[in-house]
Structure formats: C-alpha cells, structure tokens
Design a protein around this motif. Structure first.
Motif, PDB file in Angstrom:
ATOM      1  N   LEU C  87       0.835  -1.208   0.000  1.00  8.91           N
ATOM      2  CA  LEU C  87       0.000   0.000   0.000  1.00  8.91           C
ATOM      3  C   LEU C  87       0.864   1.250   0.000  1.00  8.91           C
ATOM      4  O   LEU C  87       0.572   2.233  -0.677  1.00  8.91           O
ATOM      5  CB  LEU C  87      -0.911   0.020   1.232  1.00  8.91           C
ATOM      6  CG  LEU C  87      -1.971  -1.055   1.346  1.00  8.91           C
ATOM      7  CD1 LEU C  87      -2.900  -0.744   2.504  1.00  8.91           C
ATOM      8  CD2 LEU C  87      -2.761  -1.164   0.064  1.00  8.91           C
ATOM      9  N   LEU C  88       1.959   1.214   0.780  1.00  9.67           N
ATOM     10  CA  LEU C  88       2.804   2.404   0.893  1.00  9.67           C
ATOM     11  C   LEU C  88       3.510   2.698  -0.426  1.00  9.67           C
ATOM     12  O   LEU C  88       3.791   3.848  -0.741  1.00  9.67           O
ATOM     13  CB  LEU C  88       3.846   2.213   2.000  1.00  9.67           C
ATOM     14  CG  LEU C  88       3.289   2.112   3.409  1.00  9.67           C
ATOM     15  CD1 LEU C  88       4.396   1.858   4.402  1.00  9.67           C
ATOM     16  CD2 LEU C  88       2.553   3.381   3.778  1.00  9.67           C
ATOM     17  N   ILE C  92      -0.838   6.194  -3.871  1.00  9.04           N
ATOM     18  CA  ILE C  92      -1.964   6.769  -3.137  1.00  9.04           C
ATOM     19  C   ILE C  92      -1.417   7.485  -1.910  1.00  9.04           C
ATOM     20  O   ILE C  92      -0.358   7.147  -1.400  1.00  9.04           O
ATOM     21  CB  ILE C  92      -2.990   5.704  -2.689  1.00  9.04           C
ATOM     22  CG1 ILE C  92      -2.287   4.561  -1.948  1.00  9.04           C
ATOM     23  CG2 ILE C  92      -3.789   5.184  -3.850  1.00  9.04           C
ATOM     24  CD1 ILE C  92      -3.230   3.606  -1.275  1.00  9.04           C
ATOM     25  N   ARG C  94      -1.142   8.664   2.012  1.00  5.29           N
ATOM     26  CA  ARG C  94      -1.319   7.998   3.305  1.00  5.29           C
ATOM     27  C   ARG C  94      -2.726   8.240   3.849  1.00  5.29           C
ATOM     28  O   ARG C  94      -3.303   7.401   4.503  1.00  5.29           O
ATOM     29  CB  ARG C  94      -0.312   8.523   4.322  1.00  5.29           C
ATOM     30  CG  ARG C  94       1.127   8.500   3.868  1.00  5.29           C
ATOM     31  CD  ARG C  94       1.593   7.070   3.744  1.00  5.29           C
ATOM     32  NE  ARG C  94       3.028   6.990   3.542  1.00  5.29           N
ATOM     33  CZ  ARG C  94       3.607   6.688   2.394  1.00  5.29           C
ATOM     34  NH1 ARG C  94       2.874   6.438   1.332  1.00  5.29           N
ATOM     35  NH2 ARG C  94       4.910   6.612   2.302  1.00  5.29           N
ATOM     36  N   PHE C 153      -3.991   4.541  16.295  1.00  8.79           N
ATOM     37  CA  PHE C 153      -3.101   3.782  17.174  1.00  8.79           C
ATOM     38  C   PHE C 153      -2.846   2.374  16.653  1.00  8.79           C
ATOM     39  O   PHE C 153      -1.768   1.829  16.846  1.00  8.79           O
ATOM     40  CB  PHE C 153      -3.655   3.749  18.607  1.00  8.79           C
ATOM     41  CG  PHE C 153      -3.313   4.988  19.370  1.00  8.79           C
ATOM     42  CD1 PHE C 153      -2.037   5.179  19.864  1.00  8.79           C
ATOM     43  CD2 PHE C 153      -4.240   5.987  19.548  1.00  8.79           C
ATOM     44  CE1 PHE C 153      -1.698   6.341  20.543  1.00  8.79           C
ATOM     45  CE2 PHE C 153      -3.917   7.148  20.224  1.00  8.79           C
ATOM     46  CZ  PHE C 153      -2.644   7.325  20.720  1.00  8.79           C
ATOM     47  N   ALA C 156       0.017   2.714  14.579  1.00  8.60           N
ATOM     48  CA  ALA C 156       1.279   3.017  15.273  1.00  8.60           C
ATOM     49  C   ALA C 156       1.843   1.786  15.971  1.00  8.60           C
ATOM     50  O   ALA C 156       3.041   1.553  15.960  1.00  8.60           O
ATOM     51  CB  ALA C 156       1.060   4.135  16.290  1.00  8.60           C
ATOM     52  N   VAL C 218      -1.620  12.918  12.043  1.00  5.26           N
ATOM     53  CA  VAL C 218      -0.537  12.149  12.664  1.00  5.26           C
ATOM     54  C   VAL C 218      -0.291  10.866  11.870  1.00  5.26           C
ATOM     55  O   VAL C 218       0.846  10.439  11.702  1.00  5.26           O
ATOM     56  CB  VAL C 218      -0.863  11.853  14.141  1.00  5.26           C
ATOM     57  CG1 VAL C 218       0.201  10.970  14.761  1.00  5.26           C
ATOM     58  CG2 VAL C 218      -0.950  13.150  14.929  1.00  5.26           C
ATOM     59  N   GLU C 220      -0.239  10.323   8.823  1.00  7.92           N
ATOM     60  CA  GLU C 220       0.681  10.571   7.715  1.00  7.92           C
ATOM     61  C   GLU C 220       2.135  10.328   8.113  1.00  7.92           C
ATOM     62  O   GLU C 220       2.969  10.011   7.275  1.00  7.92           O
ATOM     63  CB  GLU C 220       0.558  12.039   7.276  1.00  7.92           C
ATOM     64  CG  GLU C 220      -0.778  12.391   6.693  1.00  7.92           C
ATOM     65  CD  GLU C 220      -0.691  12.596   5.192  1.00  7.92           C
ATOM     66  OE1 GLU C 220       0.359  13.035   4.727  1.00  7.92           O
ATOM     67  OE2 GLU C 220      -1.670  12.280   4.513  1.00  7.92           O
ATOM     68  N   ARG C 221       2.425  10.529   9.398  1.00  8.19           N
ATOM     69  CA  ARG C 221       3.818  10.503   9.829  1.00  8.19           C
ATOM     70  C   ARG C 221       4.234   9.169  10.430  1.00  8.19           C
ATOM     71  O   ARG C 221       5.398   9.012  10.795  1.00  8.19           O
ATOM     72  CB  ARG C 221       4.098  11.597  10.873  1.00  8.19           C
ATOM     73  CG  ARG C 221       3.671  12.966  10.500  1.00  8.19           C
ATOM     74  CD  ARG C 221       4.694  13.795   9.751  1.00  8.19           C
ATOM     75  NE  ARG C 221       6.075  13.442  10.015  1.00  8.19           N
ATOM     76  CZ  ARG C 221       7.054  13.631   9.150  1.00  8.19           C
ATOM     77  NH1 ARG C 221       6.802  14.156   7.986  1.00  8.19           N
ATOM     78  NH2 ARG C 221       8.271  13.307   9.443  1.00  8.19           N
ATOM     79  N   ILE C 222       3.309   8.240  10.619  1.00  5.84           N
ATOM     80  CA  ILE C 222       3.684   7.076  11.429  1.00  5.84           C
ATOM     81  C   ILE C 222       4.027   5.842  10.620  1.00  5.84           C
ATOM     82  O   ILE C 222       4.550   4.890  11.168  1.00  5.84           O
ATOM     83  CB  ILE C 222       2.570   6.685  12.431  1.00  5.84           C
ATOM     84  CG1 ILE C 222       1.288   6.336  11.694  1.00  5.84           C
ATOM     85  CG2 ILE C 222       2.351   7.784  13.431  1.00  5.84           C
ATOM     86  CD1 ILE C 222       0.293   5.655  12.579  1.00  5.84           C
ATOM     87  N   GLU C 224       6.122   5.393   8.169  1.00  2.71           N
ATOM     88  CA  GLU C 224       7.517   5.208   7.797  1.00  2.71           C
ATOM     89  C   GLU C 224       8.353   5.073   9.053  1.00  2.71           C
ATOM     90  O   GLU C 224       7.986   5.581  10.094  1.00  2.71           O
ATOM     91  CB  GLU C 224       8.005   6.424   7.005  1.00  2.71           C
ATOM     92  CG  GLU C 224       7.486   6.429   5.598  1.00  2.71           C
ATOM     93  CD  GLU C 224       7.326   7.839   5.078  1.00  2.71           C
ATOM     94  OE1 GLU C 224       8.193   8.654   5.379  1.00  2.71           O
ATOM     95  OE2 GLU C 224       6.335   8.095   4.400  1.00  2.71           O
ATOM     96  N   PRO C 225       9.479   4.410   8.945  1.00  5.47           N
ATOM     97  CA  PRO C 225      10.317   4.265  10.130  1.00  5.47           C
ATOM     98  C   PRO C 225      10.959   5.597  10.515  1.00  5.47           C
ATOM     99  O   PRO C 225      11.038   6.487   9.684  1.00  5.47           O
ATOM    100  CB  PRO C 225      11.384   3.279   9.711  1.00  5.47           C
ATOM    101  CG  PRO C 225      11.454   3.388   8.252  1.00  5.47           C
ATOM    102  CD  PRO C 225      10.074   3.741   7.786  1.00  5.47           C
TER     103      PRO C 225
END
Lengths: 250, 232, 225
Positions: C87-88, C92, C94, C153, C156, C218, C220-222, C224-225
C-alpha cells in the motif's frame, strides 16, 4: 509534475540519453538516530539497465531499495526518479515503480486473481481484469487463479508476487531477493523474464545473494558495504571472487 | 555529564531548595489565613499555594511532552523521545501532587476524600492519561516502535486535555465552586510559590532527561524496522 | 475527488472481502460483545428490567472492547506478508490508507452493534424505547471519534504479542471525553427524559472533528520508520 529532462542534463555529457535517468541518486544518506544506514550513495541508472545490488547482510541493500521505492525518506541527499525530484508530494511517480520484497506483499486470504486485480486498480491500471489474465498466463498460474494465496507453495507465491509487481507495467523494477524460494524451473523462467524486462527498456535494480547469478543477469554490479557504495562497475568486468572480497573487506 | 555541567546542575538544586525555603517561610510568616468558603478551613488553606502552581506545572510538563512527541514524529531522533518521556513522567508526578492536595482539601472541606466535582474529575482523568503513558513504555521492546507509539500518544494526550476539560463540565457538579477572592498578600504568596514549583518541574524534567540519555547509550541496538522488514 | 473516493472504497472493499472470506473478526467481536452483555446483565440480576441509561452504559462497554478488536484485526491483515509495504509503495496518499481503514473499522463496528444490541434487548429487556433514535445518533457519532483514534493507534502499534492489551490501554484514555459526553447525553435522554438537544450533538460532532483531523494528520507521519 514535469517529467521532461532538464536541458542542462543534455549538455552535461554528449552521450546523454534522450530520456532522463530512471534513478539518479546524489549523495543519498539515511540515518536512524545516530546509526548511519546509508552514506553518500551516488547512483545513476539509465532506462534499460539492469543493476545487481550486492553486499553482506545488513549492508543496506534492502534499505536502499526502500528509499528508491519512496517508502523511506532519505535523511540527506537528493533522489530523482525519471527526472522528478522526490519530495513529500511526489506519490504519483510510484505508478512507474514495481517492487518485489522479501515478503510476498499479497493478501493470503484472497485468491490470486483478487490480489492482482486489487493491486492493478490501486495503480490505476485500466482494464485490470484483462491485465490480470495476461499476467496469470505469463507466470503460468492461470489454472489456479481462483485459489487463495495461502494454499500456494513458496515458489508459486513468489511468482504471484512477481506478477503483482509487474501488473502496472512499471518502468523501474526494484527486487529484493526475487529468487528466494524458487525451484530450478521457476528460477530459469524468472531469469528469462528479467532479461525481457531489460530488453523492453525498463530499469531493474535487484538485490541478490547469489553473486554469480547476479553478475550473469545484470549489466552493472554495485557492491554495498556498511551503507556505502564500494564497487560500481560493468558486471562483465568483475569476478565473483572480487565481489566477495569487496563485500567482506573492512 | 561533564563535571562542570554537573556542578552547575547541583547549584541549580541549591537554588530550588532556597526558593522553597523562602516561600515556605513566606507562607507561614507573612500570609494571613482568612476564613473563606472556597479556600476551606484555616490550616488546610495553606495547601492551596502548592495546589494551584502544581496544576499549572502539570500543564507545562504536558506541553513539553507534546513538543517532544512532535519533535520525534518530525525528526525521528530518539533524543526527542527521551525529552517526551521525561516530561510525561514529571507531568504524572505533578498531577499526583494536584490530586493528593485536592483530596486532603476535599476531606477537610467537605468531609469526603473524593467528590466528583468537574475539577477533581478533570485532574483524575489527566492523571490517568499520563500514568498510562508511563506504563505502556516498558511494554514495547523496539526502541523505534516505542518512541513512535509514545510520540503519537503524547501528541494525542495533550490535544485531548481541552476535550477532557470540556467534557467534565457537562457532568452535574455537586458543589459549585465560586471564584476565589484573595487578599493582596495572599496573592503575592501564591505568585511566589510559582517560582520554586516551576523550577522544580524544570529541574526534574532535566534530571530525568539526562538519565535517559545516558541509559540510551547502553541499550542494545535492535535493527531498525522498515516497511519490508516489519515483523509479521 | 471521485478518484480518491474510489480508492478508499477499493481499500475498504478489500478489507471486507478478506473479512467475508475468513470470518475471523466479526464472529470474535460479536461473541465478545454478547459475553460482556451476559456477564454484566447477570451481574445486575437477570430478572429485572434494566433501565435505559444503565443499558446504554453496558452496550457502550461492549462496543468499546469489540471496537478495539476490530481495529487490531483490520490492521493485522496489512502486517501479514508485508502487505502494508504494497500500500505504501502504491501511488496513493497515506490519508487514503487512513480513510479506508477507518471506513472498514466503522462498518465492522456497526455490524457488531447491529447484532449485539438486539440480543441485549431480547435477553435482558434493555429498554431503549424512550429515545431509540437518540441512542442511535449518539452512539454512531461517538463510534466515529473512537474509530478515528483507534485506527491511528492500530497503525502506530506493531503487531507484537502485547498488542491486544496495549491498543485498548492506548485508546481508552484518549477517548474518555467521548465516553463522558455521550454518557451524559444518554443519561439526559433516558433517565431525565430530556429531548436530544442540538448542543449535545454539536459537542459530539466537534469532538469527532478534532479526533478525525488529528488522527489523519498524525497518521501521515507514522507509517515510515
């Protein structure tokens, strides 16, 4: 999104290709906290070239492939794919990239056909059903199209993964150990397939632990050691022993 | 920490102690105790001067934890996680002070340890939010993953504070607190109490932050998790 | 815009298809909900008619615990075999992944509520007749905010073995304002016989908006490592 090459790239070298490089990495670096995973990677891959990415475990092969797939943002440097500089809003470029990873990237509970159609639609493939049929023929799994992925053997799953990666006919294929778990016949078939992809003018970057096979398949050999490029030469000009030596040198 | 910095930090604690000594003296020598319905019975009134500054400092610590969380989500450096964790710990501690002083007060003023007034409910929920932060930390093994989850939580928890405040006001209030009218001298004492309490909060955050930085170097390095290698 | 909606529906459709194939989540979640109702119902005494505002509280508990399981399961699908990387790596946003998951979770939670609520009414005489539509509106709005936070969550937390307890303990405290607000409104509806006011719904909608926007940003930011 301007996909055309900038004029100065033409001026830079007189044998510069008409189309922009598939991958152009300049000073690429990645660190997690204080650990440097990749450092100062410069890589310029023209369309149609097959690159073998080699290195010991933990040298950064997978990570580099993920950076090139725009899955991880590099901490330093600049990455251009097909002439477009990659930033936070360049998701559209992913339509031209196909990935094969360690894991199958398939939904085990769905059938082969459902998986391929889903990913086809995700990549805006028009006539996804038609394309799915084509891909099933190509990897020789048409008779089992409606079986759930979890019922397949490792080798067959890998073939579906490959079909999945090629559904949207990518111009750049990033493959992480694509030969993992394939039997002799499937290996042969995949080798032929990769050659065909190269001949069709697509760039392939492949990480593979089988050095002899990599060198035979690729046009160019890149060896990573501790996140740095230590060798970048035409594949014909380097022997297996040299690669091994470079991989393990300190 | 280098010796010089350590000496300077030691000096900081001397200043904090001096500030406490001064304000305690001020409280018992200078400040009058007046009968007031909201402030409660006479000797207990003194606790008000600790209660309010620790409440404000709870918010301060929550804010620092929030900033740490945003910092981690943005920069992905574990130093932000350490800051966030240190601040969340102090937030929980300060909130405990608020709760305990509030409960003693409630006992003396209303004869019960706990009354579900909006304010007390609010401090309890705030305390819960940050104690949860502390208990989830050890249960996540990977440093990276822990930092990520905690950063998301710290951000969400801080933004949740106003919502908690709004929602408890919907609850029926058994006692209606009126605004406190303070004598000028009482007001001065209250203002003075903010100094040691704030210094204490900052000092505690810094001390825990330094300790966490030092421990971080000892922790074994797990390989970083990436989308392709995430455990299945 | 239409493209975005189509992608969201594609993701949700895939989740629901997997659920229809495996029937792992819904069966589990519904049984958990019924068990909670039975345990609490028996605890209160099976013979008596349970008044509306206690019934709603019990139902809430069932929805909350069932919901956390839904969030976990829908995300676990992506953790298997590296599907999330697929998906990543797709063209598309996030945000679309978030919206797709949120929609899947909401549908599963609604299905849970659609089964558990009638069971509770039949078994324990839960009396929701005073304000059935008020109950539906308040629950649906609260579920929306709850599912936003839960989806965030679930993304995350990795699928480590502790995830079960972990996700619940992360999501519940953050959602306390929703629980308090909806409980107060429901008490007003069922115990005090008030009508459902625009003010109560307005607060719920505002809370939902806050939870949705923060979770979206948030999220959007989680990944990726």
């Amino acid at each position: 999104m301007d996909a055309t090459a900038e004029p100065e790239t033409h001026a830079a070298a007189n044998d510069a290709p008409e189309t922009p490089s598939a991958v152009k990495a300049t000073g690429l670096g990645l660190h997690f906290d204080d650990r440097r995973i990749l450092q100062q990677i410069d890589l310029d891959v023209p369309p149609g070239q097959a690159v073998a990415l080699m290195g010991a475990n933990g040298a950064g092969k997978s990570t580099l492939l993920q950076v090139l797939a725009t899955l991880i943002h590099p901490s330093q440097g600049r990455l251009e794919l097909f002439g477009e500089t990659i930033g936070p809003r360049s998701g559209g470029i992913r339509r031209r990239i196909g990935i094969i990873a360690h894991q199958s990237i398939l939904y085990r509970d769905l059938s082969i056909r459902e998986n391929l159609e889903f990913f086809g639609k995700l990549y805006d493939v028009v006539a996804a059903a038609e394309r799915t049929r084509e891909m099933l023929e190509m990897v020789g799994l048409a008779p089992r199209a409606d079986d759930a992925v979890k019922t397949l053997s490792r080798g067959m799953t890998q073939r579906v993964s490959i079909a999945r990666a090629l559904m949207h006919d990518p111009d750049l294929l990033l493959a992480d150990e694509p030969f993992n778990g394939l039997d002799a016949a499937s290996t042969k078939a995949l080798e032929a397939l990769l050659r065909r992809i190269g001949q069709a003018g697509k760039a392939v970057i492949m990480a593979n632990h089988d050095i002899a096979q990599s060198l035979a398949l690729a046009d160019r050999a890149v060896v990573l050691r501790q996140g740095r490029v230590v060798v970048d030469r035409p594949a014909g000009e380097i022997a297996v022993e040299d690669v091994l030596c470079e991989m393990s040198a300190r | 920490m280098p010796a010089k910095a350590r000496r300077r930090f030691g000096l900081y604690w001397v200043v904090v102690a001096a500030a406490f000594a001064a304000t305690i003296t001020m409280l018992f020598v200078y400040t009058p105790t007046a009968f007031d319905e909201t402030l409660g019975p006479l000797p207990i009134q003194k606790m008000f001067y600790v209660h309010l500054p620790s409440a404000i400092n709870t918010f301060l610590a929550c804010l620092v934890a929030f900033i740490g969380g945003i910092g981690y989500l943005w920069h992905r450096r574990l130093v932000w996680d350490d800051l966030s964790a240190a601040a969340a710990k102090v937030a929980a501690l300060m909130c405990t002070v608020v709760l305990v002083t509030g409960m003693i007060w409630a006992k003396k003023a209303w004869g019960m340890w706990w009354v579900w007034t909006p304010r007390m409910t609010f401090s309890l929920l705030l305390w819960l939010l940050y104690v949860v932060y502390l208990v989830i930390r050890p249960s996540i093994e990977s440093q990276q993953r822990r930092a990520m989850v905690c950063a998301v939580y710290a951000v969400a928890a801080f933004l949740d504070v106003p919502l908690v405040y709004l929602s408890v006001r919907l609850m029926p209030a058994p006692y209606h607190p009126v605004s406190v009218s303070l004598d000028p001298s009482m007001r001065w004492t209250l203002a003075a109490w903010f100094v040691p309490m704030t210094l204490l909060t900052i000092g505690l955050i810094k001390a825990d932050f330094i300790r966490k930085r030092a421990n971080r170097k000892d922790e074994s390095e797990l390989p970083p998790e990436t989308p392709w290698t995430a455990p299945s | 815009m239409i493209r975005t909606v189509r992608k969201i529906l594609l993701l949700t459709g895939k989740d629901l298809r997997i659920e229809a194939r495996t029937r792992q989540t819904l069966g589990l979640v519904v049984m958990l909900g019924i068990l909670i109702i039975v345990v609490l119902g028996l605890g209160l005494g099976a013979e008596q008619k349970i008044p509306g505002f206690i019934a709603t509280a019990i139902l809430w508990v069932a929805y909350l615990f069932g919901g956390v399981l839904c969030f976990e399961k829908t995300m676990a699908v992506e953790r298997h075999d590296g599907a999330l990387a697929g998906l990543l790596a797709a063209p598309i946003d996030r945000g679309i992944i978030f919206a797709g998951k949120l929609l899947s979770n909401l549908i599963l939670m609604l299905a849970l509520a659609a089964v558990v609520t009638p069971v509770a009414i039949v078994l324990f005489n839960f009396d929701l007749s005073a304000a059935p539509w008020g109950f539906v509106a308040v629950t649906a709005l609260s579920m929306f905010g709850f599912a936003s936070v839960g989806t965030l969550f679930a993304g995350a937390v990795s699928s480590s073995r502790l995830q079960g307890g972990l996700l619940a303990i992360l999501v519940f405290p953050i959602c306390l304002p929703l629980v308090i607000t909806s409980t107060q409104i429901l008490i007003g509806l069922f115990r005090d016989g008030e009508a459902l006011g625009a003010q109560g719904l307005g607060i719920l909608v505002a809370f939902d908006a806050v939870y949705l926007i923060v979770s979206w940003l948030v999220f959007e930011r989680i990944l990726e490592p």
